[in-house]
Design an enzyme around this catalytic site. Structure first.
Site, PDB file in Angstrom:
ATOM      1  N   ASN A 158      46.818  35.086  46.656  1.00 22.53           N
ATOM      2  CA  ASN A 158      46.192  33.785  46.915  1.00 22.53           C
ATOM      3  C   ASN A 158      45.842  33.538  48.381  1.00 22.53           C
ATOM      4  OD1 ASN A 158      48.907  33.661  47.475  1.00 22.53           O
ATOM      5  ND2 ASN A 158      49.179  31.601  46.656  1.00 22.53           N
ATOM      6  N   THR A 237      58.877  39.527  39.666  1.00 17.62           N
ATOM      7  CA  THR A 237      58.717  40.625  40.632  1.00 17.62           C
ATOM      8  C   THR A 237      59.816  40.543  41.687  1.00 17.62           C
ATOM      9  OG1 THR A 237      56.337  40.598  40.271  1.00 17.62           O
ATOM     10  CG2 THR A 237      57.101  41.752  42.226  1.00 17.62           C
ATOM     11  N   GLU A 255      59.654  35.231  48.962  1.00 18.23           N
ATOM     12  CA  GLU A 255      58.860  33.994  48.853  1.00 18.23           C
ATOM     13  C   GLU A 255      58.281  33.988  47.453  1.00 18.23           C
ATOM     14  OE1 GLU A 255      58.773  31.570  50.748  1.00 18.23           O
ATOM     15  OE2 GLU A 255      59.459  32.331  52.669  1.00 18.23           O
ATOM     16  N   CYS A 289      51.763  28.592  45.562  1.00 18.29           N
ATOM     17  CA  CYS A 289      53.154  28.640  45.106  1.00 18.29           C
ATOM     18  C   CYS A 289      53.881  27.305  45.236  1.00 18.29           C
ATOM     19  CB  CYS A 289      53.901  29.691  45.906  1.00 18.29           C
ATOM     20  SG  CYS A 289      53.663  29.460  47.676  1.00 18.29           S
ATOM     21  N   GLU A 463      60.073  31.944  55.990  1.00 17.28           N
ATOM     22  CA  GLU A 463      58.993  32.445  56.836  1.00 17.28           C
ATOM     23  C   GLU A 463      58.654  31.356  57.848  1.00 17.28           C
ATOM     24  OE1 GLU A 463      56.032  34.097  53.878  1.00 17.28           O
ATOM     25  OE2 GLU A 463      56.780  35.948  54.796  1.00 17.28           O
TER      26      GLU A 463
HETATM   27  P1  NAD Z   1      53.145  39.283  41.469  1.00 23.53           P
HETATM   28  O1  NAD Z   1      54.598  39.028  41.485  1.00 23.53           O
HETATM   29  O2  NAD Z   1      52.502  39.731  40.231  1.00 23.53           O
HETATM   30  O3  NAD Z   1      52.772  40.367  42.579  1.00 23.53           O
HETATM   31  C1  NAD Z   1      53.123  40.201  43.922  1.00 23.53           C
HETATM   32  C2  NAD Z   1      53.073  41.542  44.629  1.00 23.53           C
HETATM   33  O4  NAD Z   1      54.135  42.360  44.163  1.00 23.53           O
HETATM   34  C3  NAD Z   1      51.784  42.338  44.379  1.00 23.53           C
HETATM   35  O5  NAD Z   1      51.410  42.952  45.592  1.00 23.53           O
HETATM   36  C4  NAD Z   1      52.221  43.366  43.350  1.00 23.53           C
HETATM   37  O6  NAD Z   1      51.467  44.552  43.386  1.00 23.53           O
HETATM   38  C5  NAD Z   1      53.642  43.643  43.787  1.00 23.53           C
HETATM   39  N1  NAD Z   1      54.525  44.179  42.756  1.00 23.53           N
HETATM   40  C6  NAD Z   1      54.422  44.052  41.402  1.00 23.53           C
HETATM   41  N2  NAD Z   1      55.449  44.683  40.800  1.00 23.53           N
HETATM   42  C7  NAD Z   1      56.224  45.217  41.779  1.00 23.53           C
HETATM   43  C8  NAD Z   1      57.430  45.976  41.791  1.00 23.53           C
HETATM   44  N3  NAD Z   1      58.072  46.305  40.682  1.00 23.53           N
HETATM   45  N4  NAD Z   1      57.942  46.341  42.983  1.00 23.53           N
HETATM   46  C9  NAD Z   1      57.345  45.982  44.138  1.00 23.53           C
HETATM   47  N5  NAD Z   1      56.187  45.276  44.187  1.00 23.53           N
HETATM   48  C10 NAD Z   1      55.637  44.902  43.023  1.00 23.53           C
HETATM   49  O7  NAD Z   1      52.502  37.931  42.016  1.00 23.53           O
HETATM   50  P2  NAD Z   1      50.946  37.543  42.118  1.00 23.53           P
HETATM   51  O8  NAD Z   1      50.426  37.325  40.751  1.00 23.53           O
HETATM   52  O9  NAD Z   1      50.269  38.479  43.045  1.00 23.53           O
HETATM   53  O10 NAD Z   1      51.050  36.145  42.879  1.00 23.53           O
HETATM   54  C11 NAD Z   1      51.358  34.948  42.226  1.00 23.53           C
HETATM   55  C12 NAD Z   1      52.829  34.626  42.368  1.00 23.53           C
HETATM   56  O11 NAD Z   1      53.207  34.643  43.735  1.00 23.53           O
HETATM   57  C13 NAD Z   1      53.158  33.241  41.878  1.00 23.53           C
HETATM   58  O12 NAD Z   1      54.385  33.254  41.181  1.00 23.53           O
HETATM   59  C14 NAD Z   1      53.305  32.444  43.148  1.00 23.53           C
HETATM   60  O13 NAD Z   1      54.097  31.307  43.046  1.00 23.53           O
HETATM   61  C15 NAD Z   1      53.879  33.452  44.083  1.00 23.53           C
HETATM   62  N6  NAD Z   1      53.600  33.096  45.462  1.00 23.53           N
HETATM   63  C16 NAD Z   1      54.629  32.688  46.264  1.00 23.53           C
HETATM   64  C17 NAD Z   1      54.384  32.295  47.562  1.00 23.53           C
HETATM   65  C18 NAD Z   1      55.498  31.816  48.466  1.00 23.53           C
HETATM   66  O14 NAD Z   1      55.322  31.852  49.671  1.00 23.53           O
HETATM   67  N7  NAD Z   1      56.615  31.362  47.977  1.00 23.53           N
HETATM   68  C19 NAD Z   1      53.088  32.340  48.067  1.00 23.53           C
HETATM   69  C20 NAD Z   1      52.061  32.774  47.230  1.00 23.53           C
HETATM   70  C21 NAD Z   1      52.334  33.161  45.929  1.00 23.53           C
END
Ligand code: NAD
Length: 489
Positions: A158, A237, A255, A289, A463
């Site tokens: 995002n 994740t 995060e 998020c 962060e």
């Molecule tokens: P996701 O969890 O699907 O993926 C996040 C990242 O993790 C990607 O780069 C993905 O390739 C990687 N990943 C996936 N499986 C993995 C594994 N087994 N080991 C290591 N890395 C792995 O999330 P998304 O769909 O990209 O993003 C949306 C999510 O992120 C939402 O839940 C949102 O709330 C969260 N988010 C949190 C914040 C925050 O700062 N708290 C900010 C933005 C998004």
């Protein structure tokens, strides 16, 4: 000035390793898709094991030298990178819009600019990161703040530029190297961050970018050459990465997702509260998020709130994200759009009233109109699970105690907000809410000076701000005896 730069959506190569672009077309192809049209605008390859090993080796070599560079010099490089990033804000924002589908109106003010803020902030405080002197009578002790070593950053889709910089800036300021894996959905902008850091004078190997899906993130999370993993992503994740990192007791920052509450009391300024709910649900098409997706409105204001919210939604300009008049763009991907559509259907099926929106636009790309549900109750699926799309749920509450209890009845704890004109209540309620990042009469502000992160299932660590330094450095304590050593024998 570099205003006339235009970035190609096809990167020169997939990865950025040891100060230069690197290709290895043995890795699986990842298509880069423009969410507004569904067109393929670039292709990169997933990092192979060979590329990962090369990056880790380069990072280890470079980090050993970087740790010896004076913090003032490290800071100067980051500050220079911030300046270049600001000068290139427009081309970087256009590229971010292609990568994410977010309107240019947003990317111009919230992505590279936020990344530059982080580089500037941590560049500025680098020279002030000192230890302590601890007097112990005749003897004394001191502490030193040392880097962790090589850090891996794993990003969500995002805010790709912002996430890369929020992780890289404190890591580099503290003397670490960073290997960053962007989300496979948005691989483009982290490569530009790498180019800019090199141009600003960052030695090779200190900020590297590896493309790939989950397995590349997983390989980094378990690699013995990596000392810390910082993930921005979903809770499932996060659980996997945290568990993987535990094998070698790596440091982690998590995060993760949220289902954050916003409490609007009868005495709130109606338009401010509605504005907060719009910012906290529809900016970036709801893909944030910290969004306040559970909007609890006190009974006396609830109907007027929903009415005003609906009126103000007419101001949404849905269209070409590259047109600066557009303020609402598509979902990032077909998959994310379908996930949100599934929740819209569940909301209706479980008895919530869809006031407006939630319609798929009849055109190419991943377009859904902003949706409001009224009459949502706490046990409904849309009240419990993170949707990560433009879906706002309105709940009615009567008393302060009830509002707080229902707001806290969730495993998540990223953010929370309160709208009221009663200053005592504002602080009292915030004091009771279980969330790491809170807002009073506002929503979703994320200045780099303020720590950002969650409690409960929403995360570990913080962060931004000085708090981030704790998560990218470790303390060494040194006892200094001034007299003779007395031993029992
Ligand atoms: P996701 O969890 O699907 O993926 C996040 C990242 O993790 C990607 O780069 C993905 O390739 C990687 N990943 C996936 N499986 C993995 C594994 N087994 N080991 C290591 N890395 C792995 O999330 P998304 O769909 O990209 O993003 C949306 C999510 O992120 C939402 O839940 C949102 O709330 C969260 N988010 C949190 C914040 C925050 O700062 N708290 C900010 C933005 C998004």
């Amino acid at each position: 000035m570099t205003m006339d730069i235009e970035y190609d959506t096809q990167p020169k190569a997939s990865h950025y390793v040891d100060g230069a672009y690197l290709e290895d077309d043995a890795g699986e192809v990842i298509e880069v898709i423009y969410p507004a049209t569904g067109a393929v605008i670039g292709r990169v390859h997933q990092a192979t094991d060979g590329v990962i090993e090369k990056a880790v080796a380069a990072a280890r070599r470079a980090q050993a030298e970087w740790a010896k560079v004076s913090p003032r010099e490290r800071g100067r490089i980051l500050t220079r990178a911030a300046q270049i990033m600001r000068e290139r804000n427009r081309p970087l924002s256009v590229l971010e819009t292609y990568d994410t589908g977010k309107p240019l109106q947003e990317t111009l003010v919230a992505d590279a600019t936020s990344g530059a803020d982080a580089l500037e902030y941590f560049g500025g405080i680098a020279a002030g990161l000192t230890g302590e002197h601890i007097p112990l009578g005749e003897d004394w002790a001191y502490t030193m703040r040392e880097p962790l070593g090589v850090c891996a950053g794993i990003g969500a889709w995002n805010y790709p530029t912002q996430i890369a910089c929020w992780k890289a800036a404190p890591a580099l300021a503290c003397g670490n190297a960073m290997i960053f894996k962007p989300s496979e959905t948005t691989p483009l902008c982290a490569l530009k961050v790498a180019e800019i850091l090199t141009e600003a004078g960052l030695p090779d190997g200190l900020f590297q970018v590896l493309q790939g899906m989950g397995p590349v993130g997983a390989a980094l999370s378990t690699h013995p050459g990596i000392d810390k993993v910082s993930l921005t992503g979903s809770v499932p994740t996060g659980q996997k990465v945290y568990a993987a990192a535990a094998g070698e007791l790596k440091h982690v920052t998590m995060e993760l997702g949220g289902k954050s509450p916003m409490l609007v009391f009868n005495d709130a300024d109606l338009d401010d509260a509605v504005g907060g709910a719009i910012l906290g649900n529809f900016y970036s098409s709801g893909q944030i998020c910290s969004n306040g997706t559970r909007v609890f409105v006190q009974k006396g204001l609830k109907d007027r709130f929903v009415e005003r919210l609906q009126e103000r939604l007419e101001g949404a300009v849905i269209g070409d994200p590259l047109d600066e008049a557009t303020n609402f763009g598509p979902m990032v991907s077909q998959r994310q759009m379908e996930i949100v559509q599934g929740y819209l259907e569940k909301g209706v099926a479980e008895g919530a009233r869809l006031v407006t929106g939630g319609k798929r636009l009849d055109q190419d790309g991943f377009w859904l109109t902003p949706a409001i549900f009224d009459g949502v109750t706490d046990e409904m699926t849309i009240a419990r699970e993170e949707i990560f799309g433009p879906v706002l749920s309105v709940f009615e509450f009567e008393t302060e105690e009830e509002g707080i209890a229902r707001a806290n009845d969730t495993p998540f704890g990223l953010s929370a907000g309160v709208f009221t004109r009663d200053i005592s209540r504002a602080h009292r309620v915030i004091g009771e809410l279980q969330a790491g990042t809170c807002f009073i009469n506002s929503y979703n502000d994320a200045p780099v000076e303020m720590p950002f992160g969650g409690v409960k299932m929403s995360g570990v660590g913080r962060e931004n701000a000085k708090a981030a330094i704790e998560h990218y450095s470790q303390v060494k304590s040194v006892y200094v005896r001034m007299g003779r050593v007395e031993a029992p024998f």
